[in-house]
Design a protein around this motif. Structure first.
Motif, PDB file in Angstrom:
ATOM      1  N   ASP A  20      15.174   1.529  15.970  1.00  0.00           N
ATOM      2  CA  ASP A  20      15.281   2.956  15.743  1.00  0.00           C
ATOM      3  C   ASP A  20      14.045   3.400  14.954  1.00  0.00           C
ATOM      4  N   PRO A  21      13.253   4.344  15.476  1.00  0.00           N
ATOM      5  CA  PRO A  21      12.013   4.729  14.814  1.00  0.00           C
ATOM      6  C   PRO A  21      12.204   5.252  13.397  1.00  0.00           C
ATOM      7  N   LYS A  22      13.379   5.770  13.071  1.00  0.00           N
ATOM      8  CA  LYS A  22      13.552   6.296  11.725  1.00  0.00           C
ATOM      9  C   LYS A  22      13.522   5.191  10.681  1.00  0.00           C
ATOM     10  N   LYS A  23      13.744   3.948  11.076  1.00  0.00           N
ATOM     11  CA  LYS A  23      13.674   2.853  10.124  1.00  0.00           C
ATOM     12  C   LYS A  23      12.264   2.701   9.581  1.00  0.00           C
ATOM     13  N   PHE A  24      11.273   2.968  10.417  1.00  0.00           N
ATOM     14  CA  PHE A  24       9.895   2.801  10.009  1.00  0.00           C
ATOM     15  C   PHE A  24       9.301   4.065   9.437  1.00  0.00           C
ATOM     16  N   GLY A  25       9.927   5.179   9.693  1.00  0.00           N
ATOM     17  CA  GLY A  25       9.341   6.463   9.333  1.00  0.00           C
ATOM     18  C   GLY A  25       9.303   6.712   7.846  1.00  0.00           C
ATOM     19  N   PRO A  26       8.592   7.761   7.496  1.00  0.00           N
ATOM     20  CA  PRO A  26       8.449   8.095   6.083  1.00  0.00           C
ATOM     21  C   PRO A  26       9.732   8.654   5.495  1.00  0.00           C
ATOM     22  N   LYS A  27       9.804   8.613   4.191  1.00  0.00           N
ATOM     23  CA  LYS A  27      10.914   9.197   3.465  1.00  0.00           C
ATOM     24  C   LYS A  27      10.331  10.257   2.555  1.00  0.00           C
ATOM     25  N   ARG A  28      10.588  11.526   2.889  1.00  0.00           N
ATOM     26  CA  ARG A  28      10.044  12.657   2.153  1.00  0.00           C
ATOM     27  C   ARG A  28      10.714  12.751   0.787  1.00  0.00           C
ATOM     28  N   ALA A  29       9.944  13.099  -0.230  1.00  0.00           N
ATOM     29  CA  ALA A  29      10.477  13.299  -1.577  1.00  0.00           C
ATOM     30  C   ALA A  29      11.119  14.671  -1.653  1.00  0.00           C
ATOM     31  N   GLN A  30      12.273  14.736  -2.267  1.00  0.00           N
ATOM     32  CA  GLN A  30      13.003  15.996  -2.433  1.00  0.00           C
ATOM     33  C   GLN A  30      13.072  16.313  -3.915  1.00  0.00           C
ATOM     34  N   LYS A  31      12.989  17.578  -4.253  1.00  0.00           N
ATOM     35  CA  LYS A  31      13.008  17.971  -5.658  1.00  0.00           C
ATOM     36  C   LYS A  31      14.397  17.834  -6.262  1.00  0.00           C
ATOM     37  N   LYS A  32      15.414  18.235  -5.517  1.00  0.00           N
ATOM     38  CA  LYS A  32      16.752  18.297  -6.082  1.00  0.00           C
ATOM     39  C   LYS A  32      17.638  17.198  -5.523  1.00  0.00           C
ATOM     40  N   ARG A  33      18.468  16.654  -6.351  1.00  0.00           N
ATOM     41  CA  ARG A  33      19.466  15.670  -5.948  1.00  0.00           C
ATOM     42  C   ARG A  33      20.776  16.398  -5.692  1.00  0.00           C
ATOM     43  N   LYS A  34      21.624  15.814  -4.874  1.00  0.00           N
ATOM     44  CA  LYS A  34      22.947  16.394  -4.638  1.00  0.00           C
ATOM     45  C   LYS A  34      23.774  16.279  -5.915  1.00  0.00           C
TER      46      LYS A  34
ATOM     47  N   ASN B  82       7.026   4.505   1.346  1.00  0.00           N
ATOM     48  CA  ASN B  82       6.023   5.006   2.287  1.00  0.00           C
ATOM     49  C   ASN B  82       4.756   4.168   2.263  1.00  0.00           C
ATOM     50  N   LEU B  83       4.329   3.718   1.092  1.00  0.00           N
ATOM     51  CA  LEU B  83       3.177   2.819   1.027  1.00  0.00           C
ATOM     52  C   LEU B  83       3.454   1.529   1.785  1.00  0.00           C
ATOM     53  N   ALA B  84       4.656   1.007   1.636  1.00  0.00           N
ATOM     54  CA  ALA B  84       5.023  -0.215   2.353  1.00  0.00           C
ATOM     55  C   ALA B  84       4.894  -0.017   3.853  1.00  0.00           C
ATOM     56  N   ASN B  85       5.378   1.106   4.347  1.00  0.00           N
ATOM     57  CA  ASN B  85       5.277   1.389   5.784  1.00  0.00           C
ATOM     58  C   ASN B  85       3.822   1.527   6.227  1.00  0.00           C
ATOM     59  N   ILE B  86       3.025   2.219   5.440  1.00  0.00           N
ATOM     60  CA  ILE B  86       1.613   2.406   5.796  1.00  0.00           C
ATOM     61  C   ILE B  86       0.882   1.065   5.801  1.00  0.00           C
ATOM     62  N   TYR B  87       1.080   0.270   4.752  1.00  0.00           N
ATOM     63  CA  TYR B  87       0.420  -1.035   4.697  1.00  0.00           C
ATOM     64  C   TYR B  87       0.886  -1.940   5.835  1.00  0.00           C
ATOM     65  N   GLY B  88       2.163  -1.869   6.165  1.00  0.00           N
ATOM     66  CA  GLY B  88       2.681  -2.668   7.275  1.00  0.00           C
ATOM     67  C   GLY B  88       2.026  -2.286   8.592  1.00  0.00           C
ATOM     68  N   GLU B  89       1.912  -0.981   8.837  1.00  0.00           N
ATOM     69  CA  GLU B  89       1.277  -0.509  10.063  1.00  0.00           C
ATOM     70  C   GLU B  89      -0.208  -0.853  10.094  1.00  0.00           C
ATOM     71  N   ALA B  90      -0.838  -0.909   8.917  1.00  0.00           N
ATOM     72  CA  ALA B  90      -2.267  -1.218   8.838  1.00  0.00           C
ATOM     73  C   ALA B  90      -2.524  -2.727   8.897  1.00  0.00           C
ATOM     74  N   GLY B  91      -1.454  -3.526   8.886  1.00  0.00           N
ATOM     75  CA  GLY B  91      -1.618  -4.975   8.990  1.00  0.00           C
ATOM     76  C   GLY B  91      -1.700  -5.707   7.665  1.00  0.00           C
ATOM     77  N   ASN B  92      -1.583  -4.998   6.555  1.00  0.00           N
ATOM     78  CA  ASN B  92      -1.603  -5.654   5.251  1.00  0.00           C
ATOM     79  C   ASN B  92      -0.160  -5.982   4.858  1.00  0.00           C
ATOM     80  N   LYS B  93       0.331  -7.066   5.410  1.00  0.00           N
ATOM     81  CA  LYS B  93       1.740  -7.414   5.247  1.00  0.00           C
ATOM     82  C   LYS B  93       2.100  -7.797   3.813  1.00  0.00           C
ATOM     83  N   GLU B  94       1.163  -8.377   3.080  1.00  0.00           N
ATOM     84  CA  GLU B  94       1.462  -8.747   1.693  1.00  0.00           C
ATOM     85  C   GLU B  94       1.718  -7.513   0.833  1.00  0.00           C
ATOM     86  N   LEU B  95       0.860  -6.503   0.939  1.00  0.00           N
ATOM     87  CA  LEU B  95       1.091  -5.278   0.171  1.00  0.00           C
ATOM     88  C   LEU B  95       2.337  -4.557   0.677  1.00  0.00           C
ATOM     89  N   ALA B  96       2.576  -4.605   1.972  1.00  0.00           N
ATOM     90  CA  ALA B  96       3.785  -3.985   2.521  1.00  0.00           C
ATOM     91  C   ALA B  96       5.026  -4.650   1.926  1.00  0.00           C
TER      92      ALA B  96
END
Length: 194
Positions: free
Chosen positions: A10-24, A116-130
């Protein structure tokens, strides 16, 4: 040597997670008495307007408003995080990493920035930082299942099958049966590899 074919997930597993100002309110232990549409009694802050534009896909205006929010010291870490997501989506990886690390400068335990950094590093091939950023994200929010799923995939790609099995089992404990399907298929293949 066996080749491990990873299922399309499911593509949402890899997708970004937007920061929200307010919590429920419910997450803060309060009862939410306002379940309907709430009309603001005041003008939106720069961050709130940026987030609204971002969610509607008006990314150029959202970027301007996130920068305005940063200048006004309005939810700075979340604004940097969301700028990072936008830039990543536009293929500006270096700028995205810059914004996400600026977010962490303001809030070192910012969950969404680590995820989000983990996802970006993973996509860029830097698996250790991911892996490192997924592990930090799990430490900060251990109940967020996508961190486990993505970490499990990375570990499987690195041939760390036993650890991948352990992480994916945790993922399965956190999600519904329907959401477990892809992970269970992968677990079956990983166990065969052990």
């Amino acid at each position: 040597m066996k080749i491990l074919k990873l299922p399309v997930s499911d593509p949402k597993k890899f997708g970004p997670k937007r920061a929200q100002k307010k919590r429920k309110l419910e997450e803060e232990g309060q009862l939410n008495l306002f379940s309907g549409r709430v009309l603001p009694l005041h003008a939106r802050s720069a961050f709130e307007e940026a987030l609204r534009r971002d969610e509607k896909g008006d990314l150029d205006e959202a970027k301007k408003l996130y920068h305005q929010a940063i200048r006004k010291d309005d939810t700075v870490s979340d604004a940097y995080c969301n700028l990072g997501i936008i830039e990543s989506g536009e293929g500006n990886v270096a700028l995205a990493i810059n914004y996400l690390t600026l977010c962490l400068k303001h809030d070192p335990r910012h969950f969404e920035a680590h995820f989000n950094l983990a996802n970006i590093y993973g996509e860029a091939g830097n698996k250790e930082l991911a892996k490192l950023h997924f592990e930090i994200a799990i430490e900060i929010e251990p109940e967020f299942p996508n961190s486990y799923f993505n970490l499990g995939l990375l570990l499987a790609m690195e041939h760390q099958y036993a650890k991948a099995v352990e992480v994916l089992q945790t993922y399965c404990k956190l999600v519904s049966e329907r959401e477990q399907e892809t992970a269970l298929e992968l677990l079956e293949k990983l166990r065969a590899m052990l």
